[in-house]
Write a protein that holds these residues in place. Sequence first.
Motif, mmCIF file in Angstrom:
data_model
loop_
_atom_site.group_PDB
_atom_site.id
_atom_site.type_symbol
_atom_site.label_atom_id
_atom_site.label_comp_id
_atom_site.label_asym_id
_atom_site.label_seq_id
_atom_site.Cartn_x
_atom_site.Cartn_y
_atom_site.Cartn_z
ATOM 1 N N UNK A 256 0.855 -1.189 0.000
ATOM 2 C CA UNK A 256 0.000 0.000 0.000
ATOM 3 C C UNK A 256 0.886 1.233 0.000
ATOM 4 N N UNK A 257 0.263 2.385 -0.204
ATOM 5 C CA UNK A 257 1.018 3.641 -0.222
ATOM 6 C C UNK A 257 1.600 3.912 1.161
ATOM 7 N N UNK A 258 2.809 4.433 1.193
ATOM 8 C CA UNK A 258 3.465 4.741 2.466
ATOM 9 C C UNK A 258 2.736 5.873 3.182
ATOM 10 N N UNK A 259 2.784 5.828 4.512
ATOM 11 C CA UNK A 259 2.126 6.879 5.291
ATOM 12 C C UNK A 259 3.068 8.039 5.575
ATOM 13 N N UNK A 260 4.377 7.770 5.604
ATOM 14 C CA UNK A 260 5.363 8.822 5.867
ATOM 15 C C UNK A 260 5.846 9.438 4.560
ATOM 16 N N UNK A 261 6.127 10.734 4.591
ATOM 17 C CA UNK A 261 6.519 11.446 3.377
ATOM 18 C C UNK A 261 7.842 10.962 2.808
ATOM 19 N N UNK A 262 8.744 10.453 3.677
ATOM 20 C CA UNK A 262 10.053 10.024 3.192
ATOM 21 C C UNK A 262 10.121 8.525 2.915
ATOM 22 N N UNK A 263 8.987 7.847 2.996
ATOM 23 C CA UNK A 263 8.963 6.401 2.754
ATOM 24 C C UNK A 263 8.484 6.109 1.333
ATOM 25 N N UNK A 264 8.841 4.919 0.840
ATOM 26 C CA UNK A 264 8.542 4.542 -0.540
ATOM 27 C C UNK A 264 7.268 3.716 -0.642
ATOM 28 N N UNK A 265 7.144 2.708 0.220
ATOM 29 C CA UNK A 265 6.003 1.797 0.208
ATOM 30 C C UNK A 265 5.732 1.323 1.627
ATOM 31 N N UNK A 270 4.235 -11.988 4.398
ATOM 32 C CA UNK A 270 3.759 -13.247 4.976
ATOM 33 C C UNK A 270 4.830 -14.327 4.835
ATOM 34 N N UNK A 271 4.901 -15.250 5.836
ATOM 35 C CA UNK A 271 6.044 -16.149 5.952
ATOM 36 C C UNK A 271 5.856 -17.672 5.781
ATOM 37 N N UNK A 272 4.900 -18.190 4.983
ATOM 38 C CA UNK A 272 3.899 -17.465 4.208
ATOM 39 C C UNK A 272 2.498 -17.504 4.812
ATOM 40 N N UNK A 273 2.301 -18.229 5.942
ATOM 41 C CA UNK A 273 0.944 -18.413 6.446
ATOM 42 C C UNK A 273 0.630 -17.516 7.635
ATOM 43 N N UNK A 274 1.595 -16.714 8.026
ATOM 44 C CA UNK A 274 1.405 -15.720 9.077
ATOM 45 C C UNK A 274 2.098 -14.443 8.643
ATOM 46 N N UNK A 275 1.595 -13.324 9.150
ATOM 47 C CA UNK A 275 2.186 -12.040 8.784
ATOM 48 C C UNK A 275 3.417 -11.768 9.649
ATOM 49 N N UNK A 276 4.511 -11.432 8.993
ATOM 50 C CA UNK A 276 5.758 -11.087 9.669
ATOM 51 C C UNK A 276 5.532 -9.839 10.516
ATOM 52 N N UNK A 277 6.090 -9.828 11.726
ATOM 53 C CA UNK A 277 5.926 -8.660 12.589
ATOM 54 C C UNK A 277 6.802 -7.492 12.151
ATOM 55 N N UNK A 278 7.707 -7.752 11.223
ATOM 56 C CA UNK A 278 8.521 -6.680 10.635
ATOM 57 C C UNK A 278 8.562 -6.917 9.123
ATOM 58 N N UNK A 279 9.747 -7.082 8.558
ATOM 59 C CA UNK A 279 9.895 -7.357 7.134
ATOM 60 C C UNK A 279 11.201 -8.098 6.927
ATOM 61 N N UNK A 280 11.131 -9.252 6.270
ATOM 62 C CA UNK A 280 12.338 -10.027 6.010
ATOM 63 C C UNK A 280 13.290 -9.235 5.125
ATOM 64 N N UNK A 281 14.585 -9.415 5.346
ATOM 65 C CA UNK A 281 15.586 -8.717 4.537
ATOM 66 C C UNK A 281 15.429 -9.079 3.065
ATOM 67 N N UNK A 316 17.580 4.483 -3.625
ATOM 68 C CA UNK A 316 17.349 4.307 -2.194
ATOM 69 C C UNK A 316 15.859 4.086 -1.960
ATOM 70 N N UNK A 317 15.536 3.141 -1.084
ATOM 71 C CA UNK A 317 14.135 2.869 -0.748
ATOM 72 C C UNK A 317 13.990 2.771 0.761
ATOM 73 N N UNK A 318 12.920 3.355 1.267
ATOM 74 C CA UNK A 318 12.551 3.178 2.673
ATOM 75 C C UNK A 318 11.199 2.476 2.696
ATOM 76 N N UNK A 319 11.141 1.326 3.336
ATOM 77 C CA UNK A 319 9.934 0.500 3.349
ATOM 78 C C UNK A 319 9.346 0.453 4.754
ATOM 79 N N UNK A 320 8.082 0.840 4.857
ATOM 80 C CA UNK A 320 7.385 0.757 6.139
ATOM 81 C C UNK A 320 6.894 -0.667 6.375
ATOM 82 N N UNK A 321 6.936 -1.111 7.636
ATOM 83 C CA UNK A 321 6.408 -2.428 8.012
ATOM 84 C C UNK A 321 5.799 -2.321 9.409
ATOM 85 N N UNK A 322 5.197 -3.375 9.948
ATOM 86 C CA UNK A 322 4.471 -3.240 11.216
ATOM 87 C C UNK A 322 5.303 -2.742 12.392
ATOM 88 N N UNK A 323 6.623 -2.952 12.363
ATOM 89 C CA UNK A 323 7.466 -2.541 13.491
ATOM 90 C C UNK A 323 8.229 -1.249 13.231
#
Length: 377
Positions: A256-265, A270-281, A316-323
Amino acid sequence: MINSIPCIIMRGGTSKGPFLRMNDLPESPEARTETLLNLMGAGHALQIDGIGGSDPLTSKVAIVERSQHPEADVDYLFAQVDGPGRRVDFNPNCGNMLSAVGPYAIETGLVEALDGMTVVRVRNLNTQRLIECHVPTPARQILYEGDTRISGVPGTAAGIQLSFLDVVGTKTGALLPTGQAQEVIDGVEVTCLDAATPTVLIDARAFDLTGNETPAELDANALLLARLEAIRREAGQRMGLGDVSQGVLPKPILLSAASEADATLRARYFVPHRCHKALAVTGAIALATAVSVPGTIANRIAVTSGRLIDGDSLDHARLEHPSGYIDLDIEHRGQNPHDVARVSLVRTARKIMAGTLYYPGTVTGNLSASATEAKAC
C-alpha cells in the motif's frame, strides 16, 4: 540417546537461532535434517524439548563452514524448521540470520579479524549468491555494542552492513519468471518477482484492506489467508517452482502507499501463512528492486502515490512495516531496472550464548518430507 553439538545462539536482525558448523553435523542429508528437527524440538507447538522459539522467526538455523569458492570466505546454509510439524525447508534464504554469519565466522576462527573493519565474504548455499558482510572489529575484536537501531529489535547495537550481489533470479533465473510485470490470479492482479527471494506482490486494496492492518488482525482473517495461499500456490506453478504447498516460497506481500513522506512503500509480508511482525531482509530486497521495474504492483503504487516519477529508477528505498521501517540502497547496472548489481542495508547482531547443545537421538515422526527437501539443497 542424548547427542551434543557445539553451538552459538545468536540474534541476527529480527531473527534468532542456533549457529552450527557444517562439519559438526552428519554428512547424510537425512540424518542432518533429523538432527535439526530434534535439537529445535520440532513436532511440538511450543518446541518444548528443544531450543526453537515456537515462532517461524525463532525456529531458524544457520549452518556455516569454510568455503571452497574462490570469492567467498564461508558458506552459509539457512534452514527454516517447521515447529509444529517435522519439516525442514532449505529452499529459502534468511537475510536477518545472515547478519550474524560474519560475527559467527570470526568467533569460530573461520575468518581472521582485521583491525577496524572485517569484510566477510559469504556464499549463500540456498541461492548460490554472494554477500559481503562488513563487521566492525576495532582492535581485532568484534564490536556488538553500538548506537544503530533497527525496527523490530529493542535497544541499539553495532551496525553491520550487508551487500547482496546479483540478487535477480535467485531461484527461478529471472526477475519476472512468468515474463509479465503484472498478471491476474484468482481475480487478483499480482506481480510474480524473484529478487533475493521469489515473491508475489499484491495491492492490499484488492482485499479491501488499507495496508495498515496489524499482523494479529491479518492472522485472524481466515478468508484472507486462504485466498493468499491459493494465489501463492498458483504463482509457484507459474514461476516454475512446482508444487509449493509444503514449502515457504514464494512469499506473498501486501502493498500500500506509504504513510510517511520520506517512505517509498508500506508492506505486510507473509512467511507465508502468518504475517511477519517486521519485514524479512530478502523480502525488502525484492520490494526495493520491484519499485523501479515498470508495470509491477510496487512500481504502480509508488508512482500513483507520488513517491516515484514514472520512468525513474530508485537508488534508495525506505519501506514501512508493522514494526517501523527498513532502508536499502540499490545499485543498477547501466540504469537498467531489470539488472540490479547490489543491494545494501544495515542490520545488527548479538551473541547470546556459546556452549554445547544437547538433543535427543531418533524421534518418531514423519521425516520423509524433510529428507526430500534436504536432498534438494
